[in-house]
Scaffold this active site. Sequence first.
Site, PDB file in Angstrom:
ATOM      1  N   SER A   1      49.072  32.245  43.503  1.00 18.38           N
ATOM      2  CA  SER A   1      48.550  31.988  44.836  1.00 18.38           C
ATOM      3  C   SER A   1      49.703  31.814  45.810  1.00 18.38           C
ATOM      4  CB  SER A   1      47.682  30.720  44.818  1.00 18.38           C
ATOM      5  OG  SER A   1      47.055  30.524  46.063  1.00 18.38           O
ATOM      6  N   ASP A   2      49.446  32.172  47.056  1.00 16.27           N
ATOM      7  CA  ASP A   2      50.434  31.937  48.093  1.00 16.27           C
ATOM      8  C   ASP A   2      49.705  31.617  49.391  1.00 16.27           C
ATOM      9  OD1 ASP A   2      53.428  32.030  48.507  1.00 16.27           O
ATOM     10  OD2 ASP A   2      52.720  33.156  50.236  1.00 16.27           O
ATOM     11  N   THR A   3      50.303  30.741  50.173  1.00 17.71           N
ATOM     12  CA  THR A   3      49.723  30.314  51.445  1.00 17.71           C
ATOM     13  C   THR A   3      50.749  30.499  52.551  1.00 17.71           C
ATOM     14  OG1 THR A   3      48.350  28.656  50.336  1.00 17.71           O
ATOM     15  CG2 THR A   3      48.702  28.367  52.707  1.00 17.71           C
TER      16      THR A   3
END
Length: 194
Positions: free
Chosen positions: A75-77
């Site tokens: 995941s990346d934000t």
Amino acid sequence: MNLVLASTSPRRKELLTHIGLGRAEFSFSQVAPDIDETPKAGELPRDYVQRLAAEKALAGLALCSGMSQPAVLGSDTIVVLENEILGKPVDEADAKRVLRALSGKAHTVMTAVALAKADQTSVRLVETLVRFCVLSDADIDAYVASQEPMDKAGSYGIQGLGGCFVESIEGSYSCVVGLPLVETRELLSEAGIR
């Protein structure tokens, strides 16, 4: 299938634990993939965050070579203000600059989550609109002095002290924290992980 979270983020670990709804049979391990997070020339924010999530999942999968049937979540934000990606601050001055830029404005938080298995990688993108109230220099100085913003995209954490600055959100709260729960559950369900 062995579920692996390709992240050492305590926030993502906590959110993924919530997906198990307290069931003892829902368990996962964690790995720390190392990827180059440099944006490519001309890469759009949506494309960038989806690429990073997939690369993290695939790098995590490579770290699980001795494991039977791994399924790896990456995941990346990112925080996007006026088409500019606001990553994690490099120092306190940078955190203050970012918070001043966010003050009194709306920005978009984009979180991509990817699930990589031996035969395929699936990615979901979630976007949430966040509106900040106007911040005083004293607010910014005190918040940065707390050190909370120093490891967070956009220099704030909605689930902590930074939540005091959030006037409203339109979309997924868990996206802003760092792992969109509904979309992650969908990915896991499609892979047969419950």
